[in-house]
Design a protein around this motif. Structure first.
Motif, mmCIF file in Angstrom:
data_model
loop_
_atom_site.group_PDB
_atom_site.id
_atom_site.type_symbol
_atom_site.label_atom_id
_atom_site.label_comp_id
_atom_site.label_asym_id
_atom_site.label_seq_id
_atom_site.Cartn_x
_atom_site.Cartn_y
_atom_site.Cartn_z
ATOM 1 N N PRO A 3 -46.000 -5.179 44.725
ATOM 2 C CA PRO A 3 -45.022 -4.257 43.662
ATOM 3 C C PRO A 3 -44.453 -5.299 42.717
ATOM 4 C CG PRO A 3 -43.833 -3.463 44.976
ATOM 5 C CD PRO A 3 -45.642 -4.670 45.540
ATOM 6 N N TRP A 11 -42.698 1.139 41.775
ATOM 7 C CA TRP A 11 -44.877 1.227 41.737
ATOM 8 C C TRP A 11 -45.288 1.531 40.153
ATOM 9 C CZ3 TRP A 11 -47.231 -1.671 45.642
ATOM 10 C CH2 TRP A 11 -46.844 -1.343 46.616
ATOM 11 N N THR A 26 -48.094 -0.868 38.613
ATOM 12 C CA THR A 26 -48.999 -0.859 39.107
ATOM 13 C C THR A 26 -49.565 0.452 38.878
ATOM 14 O OG1 THR A 26 -47.648 -2.100 41.512
ATOM 15 C CG2 THR A 26 -49.776 -0.553 41.641
ATOM 16 N N LEU A 27 -48.776 1.254 38.956
ATOM 17 C CA LEU A 27 -49.138 2.903 38.764
ATOM 18 C C LEU A 27 -49.095 3.646 37.231
ATOM 19 C CD1 LEU A 27 -48.446 4.131 42.414
ATOM 20 C CD2 LEU A 27 -50.581 3.634 41.177
ATOM 21 N N TYR A 58 -50.632 1.843 48.923
ATOM 22 C CA TYR A 58 -49.876 1.601 48.616
ATOM 23 C C TYR A 58 -48.830 2.510 49.316
ATOM 24 C CZ TYR A 58 -51.879 -0.436 44.438
ATOM 25 O OH TYR A 58 -53.332 -0.544 43.233
ATOM 26 N N CYS A 59 -49.225 3.798 49.707
ATOM 27 C CA CYS A 59 -47.727 4.116 50.607
ATOM 28 C C CYS A 59 -48.130 3.899 51.876
ATOM 29 C CB CYS A 59 -48.289 6.118 49.935
ATOM 30 S SG CYS A 59 -47.498 5.708 48.080
ATOM 31 N N ILE A 64 -41.052 6.764 42.667
ATOM 32 C CA ILE A 64 -42.554 5.676 43.318
ATOM 33 C C ILE A 64 -41.625 5.050 42.228
ATOM 34 C CG2 ILE A 64 -44.879 6.062 42.641
ATOM 35 C CD1 ILE A 64 -44.270 9.252 43.778
ATOM 36 N N LYS A 65 -41.667 5.504 40.586
ATOM 37 C CA LYS A 65 -42.245 4.826 39.648
ATOM 38 C C LYS A 65 -40.254 3.940 39.493
ATOM 39 C CE LYS A 65 -42.131 4.200 34.704
ATOM 40 N NZ LYS A 65 -42.607 4.637 33.617
ATOM 41 N N ASN A 75 -54.440 5.909 45.916
ATOM 42 C CA ASN A 75 -53.157 5.269 46.089
ATOM 43 C C ASN A 75 -52.685 5.381 47.025
ATOM 44 O OD1 ASN A 75 -53.746 4.216 42.901
ATOM 45 N ND2 ASN A 75 -53.389 6.255 42.527
ATOM 46 N N LYS A 132 -41.753 -6.000 41.893
ATOM 47 C CA LYS A 132 -39.781 -5.336 41.420
ATOM 48 C C LYS A 132 -39.161 -5.881 40.274
ATOM 49 C CE LYS A 132 -38.663 -4.849 45.238
ATOM 50 N NZ LYS A 132 -38.101 -3.973 47.100
ATOM 51 N N GLN A 153 -49.679 -8.641 39.181
ATOM 52 C CA GLN A 153 -50.615 -7.328 38.832
ATOM 53 C C GLN A 153 -51.558 -9.221 37.617
ATOM 54 O OE1 GLN A 153 -47.611 -6.157 39.496
ATOM 55 N NE2 GLN A 153 -49.244 -5.102 41.425
#
Lengths: 116, 226
Positions: B199, A91, A94-95, A31-32, A75-76, A27, B201, B190
């Motif tokens: 992402p 994210w 995504t996560l 993404y990072c 992050i979230k 991950n 957003k 997604q």
């Protein structure tokens, strides 16, 4: 026999979940790294025109100033959720929460530091 | 062993060429032409080109015809940036030696491949949810939103020399992409690609519309690019 079947079903369910969950290293890579860099020092391939430089994840002093909860939130929900840059996106779609928690621990490994 | 694989491959490509033409033959070597979308990062890292199985929901046909004849790079750092970066003096930089060019097709092939691609529409449901309000946005306003308020510039170029490099360039986006696709993808990347590097957003409807209008403005200005 029914017990075995239940165990087998449980195992199957678990392995599907395990497949869906990515490792924190993957991950981070996906993404990072684009902004925080392949070595985590904040010098990713995207930073050239940025007005705010991405956080150096290996900076123990700065990273120990953030709690695990704050890192999780950043992050979230993205940078603005902790009053940081809009360039850090959310994210959360995504996560999974579990993946984000593991990513926070990955950051702790990179900075070799704890909160406080 | 290699020879066996080669023969198998040859047999396979022969069969697929007969069935689905160039699309399921040489295109499928680098593109996902049949779906479903990539479900794991391991496979996402190995992608060589964008998924094409929903091309008919995504691209503008006239752009496909012209680009396939004269293909140029749209993603400065390749399909997955991680496979195309190296350590430089100031940090990560693009390793151009690892990037490969897309093959150019003849006009006839480009036209027939584009026509085939446009038939591939498994996501009509997602497209049907989108409604693009007619409108424009002054370029400066759009740019302000794109860079300062929404942060999209972190990963995307809005002109050849300004913006991030890991995502596809956006100054040609509206030339390449259907407006409903742009709004749907911005709304939920997604929903199209679970392992997208983009992402979600959580943009408001107003901002989604603004961004589509801004991308249209940008593409008109860059009429000669890609």
């Amino acid at each position: 026999m029914p017990t075995k079947l239940v165990l087998l079903l449980l195992l199957a369910a678990f392995s599907v979940q395990a497949q869906a969950k990515e490792t924190p290293a993957d991950n981070y890579k996906a993404y990072c790294v684009q902004c925080h860099g392949s070595d985590g020092t904040g010098k990713g391939v995207n930073v050239r025109d940025m007005t705010v430089v991405p956080r150096d994840h290996t900076d123990a002093k700065a990273m120990s100033g953030r709690s695990d909860e704050t890192l999780f939130k950043a992050i979230k929900e993205g940078g603005p959720s902790i009053e940081k840059s809009i360039l850090m996106p959310p994210w959360g779609a995504t996560l999974s929460d579990e993946e984000i928690k593991e990513l926070v621990q990955h950051l702790r490994m990179l900075c070799k530091c704890k909160f406080g | 062993m290699k020879r066996i694989i080669f023969v198998v491959l040859l047999g396979f490509s022969g069969a697929t060429l007969a069935e689905g033409g160039m699309l399921q033959g040489s295109c499928a070597a680098c593109h996902n032409t049949k779906g479903p979308a990539t479900q794991t990062l391991k496979t996402a890292f190995e992608k060589k080109g964008p998924d094409l199985f929903y091309a008919g929901n995504k691209y503008r046909q006239e752009w496909l015809v012209s680009w396939l004849q004269k293909p140029g790079r749209i993603r400065p750092a390749g399909m997955y940036y991680g496979g195309h970066i190296k350590a430089g003096a100031k940090g990560d930089e693009i390793d151009a030696s690892t990037l490969t060019d897309h093959i150019a097709l003849s006009k006839a092939d480009a036209t027939s491949v584009a026509a085939e691609l446009m038939k591939m529409k498994p996501h009509d449901d997602l497209i049907a949810k989108e409604k693009i309000e007619p409108g424009t946005i002054p370029k400066q306003m759009g740019e302000m939103a794109f860079t300062k308020f929404l942060g999209c510039m972190a990963c995307h170029l809005i002109e050849p020399e300004y913006g991030g490099l890991s995502g596809p360039e956006l100054y040609t986006a509206a030339k390449r992409l259907q407006p409903q696709y742009m709004s749907s993808f911005i709304r939920s990347p997604q929903a199209w690609e679970p392992k997208s590097m983009m992402p979600n957003k959580n943009l408001s409807e107003v901002n989604i519309q603004k961004m589509v209008h801004y991308l249209e403005t940008l593409s008109k200005e860059n009429a000669n690019a890609n």
